[in-house]
Scaffold this motif. Sequence first.
Motif, PDB file in Angstrom:
ATOM      1  N   CYS A  80      38.952  50.315  38.507  1.00 23.42           N
ATOM      2  CA  CYS A  80      39.890  49.184  37.610  1.00 23.42           C
ATOM      3  C   CYS A  80      39.067  49.064  36.485  1.00 23.42           C
ATOM      4  O   CYS A  80      38.171  49.360  36.228  1.00 23.42           O
ATOM      5  CB  CYS A  80      39.928  47.563  38.393  1.00 23.42           C
ATOM      6  N   LEU A  81      40.150  48.835  35.530  1.00 23.22           N
ATOM      7  CA  LEU A  81      39.828  48.778  34.436  1.00 23.22           C
ATOM      8  C   LEU A  81      38.663  47.201  34.342  1.00 23.22           C
ATOM      9  O   LEU A  81      38.604  46.391  34.344  1.00 23.22           O
ATOM     10  CB  LEU A  81      41.055  48.976  32.805  1.00 23.22           C
ATOM     11  N   GLY A  82      37.788  47.685  32.904  1.00 17.10           N
ATOM     12  CA  GLY A  82      37.173  46.896  32.289  1.00 17.10           C
ATOM     13  C   GLY A  82      37.437  45.967  31.434  1.00 17.10           C
ATOM     14  O   GLY A  82      38.658  46.365  30.523  1.00 17.10           O
ATOM     15  N   PRO A  83      36.484  44.835  31.072  1.00 17.27           N
ATOM     16  CA  PRO A  83      37.852  43.775  29.933  1.00 17.27           C
ATOM     17  C   PRO A  83      37.659  44.498  28.765  1.00 17.27           C
ATOM     18  O   PRO A  83      36.392  45.302  28.163  1.00 17.27           O
ATOM     19  CB  PRO A  83      37.194  42.760  29.978  1.00 17.27           C
ATOM     20  N   SER A  84      38.523  43.798  27.385  1.00 18.48           N
ATOM     21  CA  SER A  84      37.632  44.177  26.190  1.00 18.48           C
ATOM     22  C   SER A  84      36.865  44.129  25.951  1.00 18.48           C
ATOM     23  O   SER A  84      36.600  42.758  26.185  1.00 18.48           O
ATOM     24  CB  SER A  84      39.301  44.371  25.894  1.00 18.48           C
ATOM     25  N   PHE A  85      36.053  44.065  25.082  1.00 17.72           N
ATOM     26  CA  PHE A  85      34.253  44.094  24.105  1.00 17.72           C
ATOM     27  C   PHE A  85      34.445  44.555  23.558  1.00 17.72           C
ATOM     28  O   PHE A  85      34.957  45.353  22.877  1.00 17.72           O
ATOM     29  CB  PHE A  85      33.694  44.145  25.691  1.00 17.72           C
ATOM     30  N   GLY A 104      44.486  47.891  36.947  1.00 16.70           N
ATOM     31  CA  GLY A 104      43.957  46.974  36.164  1.00 16.70           C
ATOM     32  C   GLY A 104      42.570  45.748  36.539  1.00 16.70           C
ATOM     33  O   GLY A 104      42.587  45.942  37.977  1.00 16.70           O
ATOM     34  N   PRO A 105      42.020  45.064  35.458  1.00 20.30           N
ATOM     35  CA  PRO A 105      40.768  44.418  35.729  1.00 20.30           C
ATOM     36  C   PRO A 105      41.192  43.117  36.474  1.00 20.30           C
ATOM     37  O   PRO A 105      41.822  42.670  36.724  1.00 20.30           O
ATOM     38  CB  PRO A 105      41.033  43.563  34.067  1.00 20.30           C
ATOM     39  N   VAL A 106      40.586  43.384  37.551  1.00 21.28           N
ATOM     40  CA  VAL A 106      39.654  42.685  39.047  1.00 21.28           C
ATOM     41  C   VAL A 106      39.870  41.128  38.056  1.00 21.28           C
ATOM     42  O   VAL A 106      39.680  40.649  37.207  1.00 21.28           O
ATOM     43  CB  VAL A 106      38.862  43.145  39.707  1.00 21.28           C
ATOM     44  N   GLY A 107      40.786  40.203  38.885  1.00 21.50           N
ATOM     45  CA  GLY A 107      40.922  38.549  38.635  1.00 21.50           C
ATOM     46  C   GLY A 107      41.669  38.580  38.163  1.00 21.50           C
ATOM     47  O   GLY A 107      41.218  37.492  37.128  1.00 21.50           O
ATOM     48  N   THR A 108      42.145  39.476  36.932  1.00 23.51           N
ATOM     49  CA  THR A 108      43.435  39.106  36.053  1.00 23.51           C
ATOM     50  C   THR A 108      44.773  38.710  36.921  1.00 23.51           C
ATOM     51  O   THR A 108      44.769  39.116  37.656  1.00 23.51           O
ATOM     52  CB  THR A 108      43.008  39.802  34.849  1.00 23.51           C
ATOM     53  N   ASP A 109      45.803  38.486  35.839  1.00 21.50           N
ATOM     54  CA  ASP A 109      47.010  39.025  36.237  1.00 21.50           C
ATOM     55  C   ASP A 109      47.575  40.147  36.075  1.00 21.50           C
ATOM     56  O   ASP A 109      48.562  40.138  37.277  1.00 21.50           O
ATOM     57  CB  ASP A 109      48.162  37.867  35.159  1.00 21.50           C
ATOM     58  N   TYR A 110      46.906  41.121  35.339  1.00 17.16           N
ATOM     59  CA  TYR A 110      46.876  42.466  35.898  1.00 17.16           C
ATOM     60  C   TYR A 110      46.204  43.190  36.966  1.00 17.16           C
ATOM     61  O   TYR A 110      46.090  44.685  36.222  1.00 17.16           O
ATOM     62  CB  TYR A 110      46.497  43.240  34.134  1.00 17.16           C
ATOM     63  N   HIS A 131      33.525  54.210  24.427  1.00 21.31           N
ATOM     64  CA  HIS A 131      31.979  53.752  24.818  1.00 21.31           C
ATOM     65  C   HIS A 131      31.785  52.721  25.135  1.00 21.31           C
ATOM     66  O   HIS A 131      31.657  51.684  25.425  1.00 21.31           O
ATOM     67  CB  HIS A 131      30.802  54.293  24.604  1.00 21.31           C
ATOM     68  N   ASN A 132      33.070  52.076  24.192  1.00 21.28           N
ATOM     69  CA  ASN A 132      34.106  51.060  24.142  1.00 21.28           C
ATOM     70  C   ASN A 132      35.445  50.189  25.028  1.00 21.28           C
ATOM     71  O   ASN A 132      35.913  48.915  24.487  1.00 21.28           O
ATOM     72  CB  ASN A 132      34.528  50.250  22.134  1.00 21.28           C
ATOM     73  N   TRP A 133      34.896  50.884  25.684  1.00 20.98           N
ATOM     74  CA  TRP A 133      35.776  50.694  27.095  1.00 20.98           C
ATOM     75  C   TRP A 133      35.557  51.765  28.250  1.00 20.98           C
ATOM     76  O   TRP A 133      34.476  52.382  28.027  1.00 20.98           O
ATOM     77  CB  TRP A 133      37.644  50.583  27.233  1.00 20.98           C
ATOM     78  N   GLY A 134      35.988  50.846  29.512  1.00 22.36           N
ATOM     79  CA  GLY A 134      35.348  51.728  30.464  1.00 22.36           C
ATOM     80  C   GLY A 134      36.008  51.322  32.159  1.00 22.36           C
ATOM     81  O   GLY A 134      37.053  50.903  31.417  1.00 22.36           O
ATOM     82  N   VAL A 135      35.288  51.639  33.246  1.00 25.27           N
ATOM     83  CA  VAL A 135      35.950  51.226  34.571  1.00 25.27           C
ATOM     84  C   VAL A 135      34.923  50.259  35.083  1.00 25.27           C
ATOM     85  O   VAL A 135      33.707  50.691  35.135  1.00 25.27           O
ATOM     86  CB  VAL A 135      36.901  52.458  35.165  1.00 25.27           C
TER      87      VAL A 135
END
Length: 322
Positions: free
Chosen positions: A204-209, A157-163, A190-194
């Motif tokens: 790690c997974l990138g945040p939602s955007f 999951g995304p770095v620096g988060t609870d996940y 193209h609206n999600w990625g790592v």
Amino acid sequence: MVDAFNVVDLAGWTRGESEPGGDEAKRWFIAPESSRYAGHWLFKPRRIKTLRLSKDRQRRGDKPEILIRGENWAEKISFELAKLLAIPAAETELATVIQLRTDERVFGSMSRDMRPRSWAWTPGAALLAERDDEFDAKSCRGHTIKAVATALDGVRGPVGTDYADWSAFDVFAGYLLLDAWIANTDRHAHNWGVLQNPRTGDICLGPSFDHGSALASGDGDSVRSQRVDLGRVDQWCAHGRTKRFDGGPATGLVEVATRALSTAGAAAQKHWTAQITDVDLDVCFDVVAATPDLSDLTRKFLRTALDTNRKRLRDALDRPTT
């Protein structure tokens, strides 16, 4: 009464390079070191379109109508709602700047660069293309829940988060839950990625955007107001579909979310179900109230849509999956 969200004036910020791709004139800005917004931000102006008149109206000499799209407030509201669900999302603010080529003031939103310094970004489209020679980002062929789960296998999951210790797909399922709630139809590959740490190689997974298409932002105030006047907001919610998955007919956003959650782990299913079930609608409505320059009818549309879509999600998640 709630305080209105700030609209950040980018006067005095350093203008960076423009962002390639898409229809919007996106540009990077760097905040002054003394600013509380210190860092790199991508500014996206809201779009304004002159609507074409019918021949009869042209003959009558009617003035063309102007459609002011609401991508800016949709981005800001979606970010605030993502926080209420504890979903990692790119930090977003409302913003304004003087456009150099026209000397006109434009309004939009800005999102903080989600990439830690020197980290590499790989969009979902590239991950899927590595595994499927017939994947097509334009038609969304091969962009399926199963394919995304496979592409994210082994990713955290995304770095620096609870996940950070979760599986990436378990978090991604939460992104699709958010999409169904806010009626975001644009979760293409193209609206999600790592993201990849250049020092360790960890991915790690990138945040939602990129939530600008959410909440009927492109329909115009008059259309949203008409839905309220005619009592058709629930009907609009029921027809919420996306063409960004499966490369075929449009699929219901609630169906996409429930399919993703049924694929995710049991702990993730329980977590995200609790998040949407327990979210405080009064706080959600405060987010709508804090958003400046919305008509009363658009505010009512947004409140009704959020309430309705939450009920639809809760009902769907209560049903056993097959």
